[in-house]
Design a protein around this motif. Structure first.
Motif, PDB file in Angstrom:
ATOM      1  N   THR A  12     -12.196   4.937   5.643  1.00  0.00           N
ATOM      2  CA  THR A  12     -10.941   4.454   5.060  1.00  0.00           C
ATOM      3  C   THR A  12      -9.742   4.634   5.980  1.00  0.00           C
ATOM      4  N   ARG A  13      -9.929   5.191   7.172  1.00  0.00           N
ATOM      5  CA  ARG A  13      -8.798   5.457   8.062  1.00  0.00           C
ATOM      6  C   ARG A  13      -9.072   4.959   9.474  1.00  0.00           C
ATOM      7  N   THR A  56      -2.517   2.836  15.849  1.00  0.00           N
ATOM      8  CA  THR A  56      -2.402   2.632  14.401  1.00  0.00           C
ATOM      9  C   THR A  56      -0.965   2.501  13.905  1.00  0.00           C
ATOM     10  N   PRO A  57       0.018   3.293  14.403  1.00  0.00           N
ATOM     11  CA  PRO A  57       1.397   3.124  13.925  1.00  0.00           C
ATOM     12  C   PRO A  57       1.970   1.731  14.152  1.00  0.00           C
ATOM     13  N   LEU A  58       1.480   1.018  15.159  1.00  0.00           N
ATOM     14  CA  LEU A  58       1.957  -0.346  15.385  1.00  0.00           C
ATOM     15  C   LEU A  58       1.500  -1.264  14.253  1.00  0.00           C
ATOM     16  N   GLU A  68      -7.598  -0.801   3.629  1.00  0.00           N
ATOM     17  CA  GLU A  68      -7.291   0.504   3.053  1.00  0.00           C
ATOM     18  C   GLU A  68      -6.165   1.191   3.820  1.00  0.00           C
ATOM     19  N   GLU A  69      -6.215   1.113   5.132  1.00  0.00           N
ATOM     20  CA  GLU A  69      -5.178   1.730   5.963  1.00  0.00           C
ATOM     21  C   GLU A  69      -3.795   1.161   5.645  1.00  0.00           C
ATOM     22  N   LEU A  70      -3.703  -0.144   5.581  1.00  0.00           N
ATOM     23  CA  LEU A  70      -2.411  -0.786   5.332  1.00  0.00           C
ATOM     24  C   LEU A  70      -1.939  -0.565   3.903  1.00  0.00           C
ATOM     25  N   ALA A  71      -2.876  -0.481   2.974  1.00  0.00           N
ATOM     26  CA  ALA A  71      -2.507  -0.274   1.568  1.00  0.00           C
ATOM     27  C   ALA A  71      -1.885   1.093   1.354  1.00  0.00           C
ATOM     28  N   HIS A  72      -2.400   2.110   2.039  1.00  0.00           N
ATOM     29  CA  HIS A  72      -1.965   3.485   1.780  1.00  0.00           C
ATOM     30  C   HIS A  72      -1.004   4.042   2.825  1.00  0.00           C
TER      31      HIS A  72
END
Length: 273
Positions: free
Chosen positions: A136-137, A145-147, A177-181
Motif C-alpha cells: 500500500t506504500r 514519492t513526494p513529487l 492507495e498512496e495518493l488516496a492517503h
C-alpha cells in the motif's frame, strides 16, 4: 499551469512519453528526470550535450548546504537548443546509487516545482518505474514519492498490449492507495496509453479501473529520435497526439483544482476577468 507526473509498472516508454509531452506543451515546459534508475535525455535526445555539473544529482548537496532554492534553476538546460527558456530539462541522476541521497530533498524539490507551475510552466515529471515499500506504500527512500503527492495528476503509462496492461494492474493499486492517503486523492491517478497493441481505451480503462486521460500514437520513428538523438528528421505523429493529450489532461487538472480549492480558483478567475 500544471504538474504532471508519469510512472509505469514496467518499462513502458515513460521517458519518451514525458519528453513528447514536454516538447508539445502549449506553454513553457520543464521536464524533470526524476527516475531513480538515472536520466537518459542528456545522453540520448541531446546527443551528449551538456555538463555533468548540472543536474538532479547536485541538488542533495545544495539542500544540505541550504542553497537549494537559489541554485535550483541553475541546473536547468535547454531542450530546444535556444536561450528562450520555453523547453527546459532538469537532467536526472548519473548513477542509480545516488537516489537514496535525495530521500530528504524530494519534498523541497516538489515545492520548487510548485513555484515553476505558478510562474507559468507545465512541469512534466519522469518518475520512471514505480518502486514500492509495501502493498500500500511507495518507497520514500528510493523513489521520488513526494513529487507524486503534490502532482496535479499522476499518469500511469501503459502500452495497449496484454503484457503491459497486466504488469500495470498491481502497481495501479499501490499508487491509488498512496495518493488516496498521502497525496491529493486517488482521482489524481489516470492512464496515458501508448497505442501499440490491440486493446482499445475502453477495455484498458475497464480492466485497470482508472480513467484514460491521454492517448499517444504508436510512432517508433519519432520514439527513436526522442530516445537516441534530436538531430534526425522527426515526424510529428507522436507530438501531435501528445498535444491532443495535453487538452484532456488539462481539463482533468482544472476540475481537480476547482474541487480541491474552490475559493482560490474563484479568486484567480476573478482577477483574470
Amino acid at each position: 499551469m500544471s504538474v504532471i507526473a508519469l510512472v509505469s509498472g514496467k518499462s513502458s516508454g515513460v521517458t519518451c512519453s514525458a519528453l513528447a509531452l514536454t516538447l508539445s506543451s502549449p506553454k513553457s515546459s520543464l521536464l524533470v528526470e526524476a527516475d531513480p534508475a538515472g536520466g537518459t535525455v542528456r545522453a540520448g535526445f541531446l546527443g551528449g550535450e551538456g555538463s555533468a555539473k548540472h543536474g538532479l544529482h547536485r541538488l542533495a548537496a545544495a539542500d544540505r548546504q541550504g542553497t537549494l532554492a537559489r541554485e535550483f534553476s541553475q541546473h536547468f538546460v535547454s531542450l530546444d537548443h535556444k536561450s528562450s527558456g520555453q523547453r527546459l530539462l532538469l537532467p536526472g541522476l548519473t548513477d542509480p546509487t545516488q537516489a537514496p541521497a535525495l530521500g530528504l530533498t524530494w519534498t523541497q524539490i516538489s515545492r520548487l516545482l510548485g513555484v515553476m507551475d505558478e510562474t507559468g510552466y507545465d512541469v512534466i515529471v519522469d518518475a520512471g518505474r514505480v518502486v514500492t515499500a509495501s502493498e500500500t506504500r511507495l518507497s520514500t527512500t528510493h523513489y521520488p514519492t513526494p513529487l507524486l503527492h503534490r502532482a496535479d495528476v499522476v499518469l500511469m503509462v501503459v502500452r495497449t498490449t496484454q503484457a503491459s496492461i497486466t504488469a500495470a494492474a498491481p502497481v495501479v493499486r499501490v499508487v491509488r492507495e498512496e495518493l488516496a492517503h498521502h497525496g491529493t486523492g486517488a482521482d489524481a491517478l489516470g492512464l496515458l496509453l501508448i497505442e501499440e497493441g490491440s486493446y482499445n481505451s475502453s477495455q484498458v480503462q475497464q480492466y485497470l479501473q482508472i480513467p484514460v486521460l491521454g492517448m499517444l500514437a504508436w510512432d517508433p520513428h519519432t520514439a527513436d529520435v526522442l530516445t537516441h538523438g534530436a538531430y534526425k528528421k522527426m515526424p510529428k505523429t507522436l507530438l501531435n497526439s501528445a498535444r491532443s493529450a495535453h487538452q484532456t489532461i488539462k481539463e482533468h487538472v482544472n476540475k481537480r483544482r476547482v474541487r480541491l480549492n474552490p475559493v482560490g480558483t474563484q479568486m484567480i478567475t476573478g482577477r483574470a476577468s
